[in-house]
Design an enzyme around this catalytic site. Structure first.
Site, PDB file in Angstrom:
ATOM      1  N   PHE A 149       0.933  -0.983   0.427  1.00  0.00           N
ATOM      2  CA  PHE A 149      -0.008  -0.182   0.117  1.00  0.00           C
ATOM      3  C   PHE A 149       0.636   1.328  -0.174  1.00  0.00           C
ATOM      4  CE2 PHE A 149       0.813  -0.517   4.771  1.00  0.00           C
ATOM      5  CZ  PHE A 149       1.338   1.283   4.616  1.00  0.00           C
ATOM      6  N   LYS A 173      -1.409  -7.144  -9.506  1.00  0.00           N
ATOM      7  CA  LYS A 173      -2.453  -7.003  -8.337  1.00  0.00           C
ATOM      8  C   LYS A 173      -1.252  -5.780  -7.178  1.00  0.00           C
ATOM      9  CE  LYS A 173      -3.443  -8.376  -3.720  1.00  0.00           C
ATOM     10  NZ  LYS A 173      -3.408  -7.466  -2.713  1.00  0.00           N
ATOM     11  N   SER A 226       5.364  -7.237   2.907  1.00  0.00           N
ATOM     12  CA  SER A 226       6.044  -6.667   4.746  1.00  0.00           C
ATOM     13  C   SER A 226       7.071  -8.589   4.515  1.00  0.00           C
ATOM     14  CB  SER A 226       4.872  -7.315   5.804  1.00  0.00           C
ATOM     15  OG  SER A 226       3.966  -8.233   5.227  1.00  0.00           O
ATOM     16  N   CYS A 281       9.299   1.780   2.929  1.00  0.00           N
ATOM     17  CA  CYS A 281      10.626   0.966   3.754  1.00  0.00           C
ATOM     18  C   CYS A 281      11.703   1.638   3.786  1.00  0.00           C
ATOM     19  CB  CYS A 281      10.502   0.010   2.313  1.00  0.00           C
ATOM     20  SG  CYS A 281      11.096   0.279   0.891  1.00  0.00           S
ATOM     21  N   GLU A 380       9.001  -4.092  12.874  1.00  0.00           N
ATOM     22  CA  GLU A 380       9.095  -2.411  11.950  1.00  0.00           C
ATOM     23  C   GLU A 380       8.093  -1.588  12.312  1.00  0.00           C
ATOM     24  OE1 GLU A 380       8.265  -3.572   7.469  1.00  0.00           O
ATOM     25  OE2 GLU A 380       9.437  -2.621   7.261  1.00  0.00           O
TER      26      GLU A 380
END
Ligand code: NAD
Length: 495
Positions: A149, A173, A226, A281, A380
């Protein structure tokens, strides 16, 4: 209520599913669209369309493919304002940062337009007398991309332009949390000339991802997201015989030497930790102050306090987190930091933004005296939280970074060439910045996260993507002159 469509064989179609996911504005909780959980039948149709289109697309001249991306980059530029606004409405980041999200993807499109220079094989004349060997980099077939996202424009654009430019067809996707920008981007790709079936889009969560991993007609999967889900995709798609690359979670450290340019460093640290509400990230999560730089804590805090939190469309410094669940998770982790004994010197919990009282806001948060056993360090956080640690020397700081399992990005701030060189040589992280906090390489290089932040060998754009999306065929050829001697039978392996 708007329903997000699927793209199958060049048509934007509604799903027949009974299962719909709410797409909400993270600043207000208003439901702005419904996202389908694409059915198995629709996934099969998308893959079948891509498989059929591959028959002709793989033979389409490379110059024709390249020119589509020339047009595409112009269309993205022309529509930049609309794309950024749409991105902010569904993802929450500021308009300026949303433009950056689109722009970093646009750079990959520009690179894809040069595909004829990138997809060149090798040729060696006379490997034996009158024998030449050459290699051809051929596309794989149907490839798929699964995206997170946090960069709904850039990360889809890391994937399908390079896959298609190299002659593959594609099934995307996007994240079910913000698929509207990806849909607009694929609409523009069709307008630029991508033929029906070459690019398809399906939606949903785990069920769609698993179907992609299992589908026998998909040859390669590129995943960004993730660590837990990436590991699952790597295992499942790998077991099904696919080529897989997964760019996954991170915990990025910056080492601050006492000789660093202070004002520059303070600005860069605040921007890289709190920008996009920490949902990058490559966000800086851990700041390691070396020696006398340990005295900069108050100034780091003061800088963070200047940042304004608001709805992304107000274009201040930080927007909301993506969902109420993400906010609750970040706030929970902050509480574990307090409970485990870190020193919370700036608490962004409980912030209320006037006019957006329902938004998923967390303000800049800073912990001092963090240790490596705390959950705020081992997990994280993916929120606007800075962890401050200290080291006596550069060598100690490097040891700390190298002991962390992640390897996405890291940076050093110093005016010393010798310190920077030692860092460059000894640090075990795939992307490093010297006086630059978020060193994401441009597409003439490749994204090169390492260790726990990556599964598979090749990066998602740049030269490594050309390799990822192609397979090498070597041809060894001998042409006889009509009057050549007939020779005799050769039963050895020499030519
Ligand atoms: P995520 O793993 O939750 O979702 C990524 C994709 O996987 C989405 O398309 C989602 O629909 C799908 N998915 C979610 N749960 C699944 C499940 N149980 N089984 C199968 N598929 C599932 O990630 P996110 O929250 O969207 O993104 C944030 C994460 O992505 C962070 O960890 C961040 O570090 C990482 N990220 C990494 C990079 C990189 O280059 N290393 C870049 C961007 C984001």
């Amino acid at each position: 209520m708007q329903q997000v469509k699927q793209l199958i064989n060049g048509e934007f179609i509604d799903s027949t599913t009974q299962e719909w996911i709410d797409l909400t504005d993270p600043a207000t909780q208003e439901v702005i669209a419904k996202v389908p959980q694409t059915t198995d039948d629709e996934i099969n149709q998308a893959v079948a369309a891509a498989k059929e289109a591959f028959k002709t697309w793989r033979k389409t001249p490379i110059t024709t493919r390249a020119r589509i991306f020339l047009r595409y980059q112009a269309l993205i530029r022309d529509n930049m304002d609309e794309l950024a606004e749409l991105l902010t409405s569904e993802q929450g980041k500021t308009i300026a940062d949303a433009r950056g999200d689109v722009f970093r993807g646009l750079e990959v499109v520009e690179h894809a337009a040069g595909i004829a220079n990138l997809q060149m094989g090798d040729f060696v004349e006379n490997v034996a007398t009158n024998v030449d060997t050459y290699s051809i980099w051929q596309p794989l077939g149907v490839c798929a991309g699964i995206t997170p996202f946090n960069f709904p424009a850039m990360i889809p654009l890391w994937m399908f332009p390079m896959a298609i430019a190299t002659g593959n067809t594609f099934v995307l996707k996007p994240s079910e949390q913000d698929p509207m920008v990806p849909m607009r981007l694929v609409e523009l790709a069709l307008e630029a000339g991508v033929p029906p079936g070459v690019l398809n889009v399906v939606h949903g969560g785990k069920a769609t991802v698993d179907a992609i991993c299992d589908h026998p007609d998909i040859k390669a999967v590129s995943f960004v997201g993730s660590t837990k889900v990436g590991q699952h995709v790597y295992d499942r798609a790998g077991k099904a015989g696919k080529r897989v690359q997964c760019m996954i979670g991170a915990k990025n450290h910056a080492i601050i030497m006492p000789d660093a340019n202070k004002e520059q460093t303070l600005n860069q640290l605040a921007g890289a930790t709190f920008g996009a509400a920490g949902q990058r990230c490559m966000a800086l999560a851990v700041v390691v102050l070396v020696g006398k730089a340990g005295e900069w804590v108050d100034e780091i805090k003061a800088k963070a306090e200047t940042l304004v939190v608001s709805a992304g469309k107000n274009d201040k410094d930080l927007g909301p987190l993506i969902t109420p669940q993400a906010k609750a998770r970040v706030e929970h982790l902050i509480q574990t930091g307090v409970d485990e004994g870190a020193n919370l010197i700036l608490d962004g919990r409980g912030i209320v933004v006037e006019g957006f009282e329902q938004g998923n806001f967390v303000g800049p948060t800073i912990f001092d005296n963090v240790t490596t056993d705390m959950q705020i360090y081992t997990q994280e956080i993916f929120g606007p939280v800075m962890l401050i640690m200290r080291a006596d020397s550069l060598a100690d700081a490097i040891e700390l970074v190298n002991a962390n399992p992640n390897g996405n990005g890291t940076a050093i701030f110093t005016q010393s060439g010798a310190a920077a060189h030692k860092f460059q040589q000894d640090i075990d992280v795939g992307q490093i910045g010297i006086n630059l906090p978020i060193p994401v390489p441009l597409p003439m290089f490749s994204f090169s996260g390492s260790r726990g932040s990556k599964l598979g060998d090749l990066g998602p754009y740049g030269k490594q993507a050309v390799q990822f999306y192609t397979q090498t065929k070597t041809v060894t050829a001998r042409w006889f002159d009509d009057d050549a001697s007939k020779g005799k039978v050769n039963t050895t392996i020499s030519m």
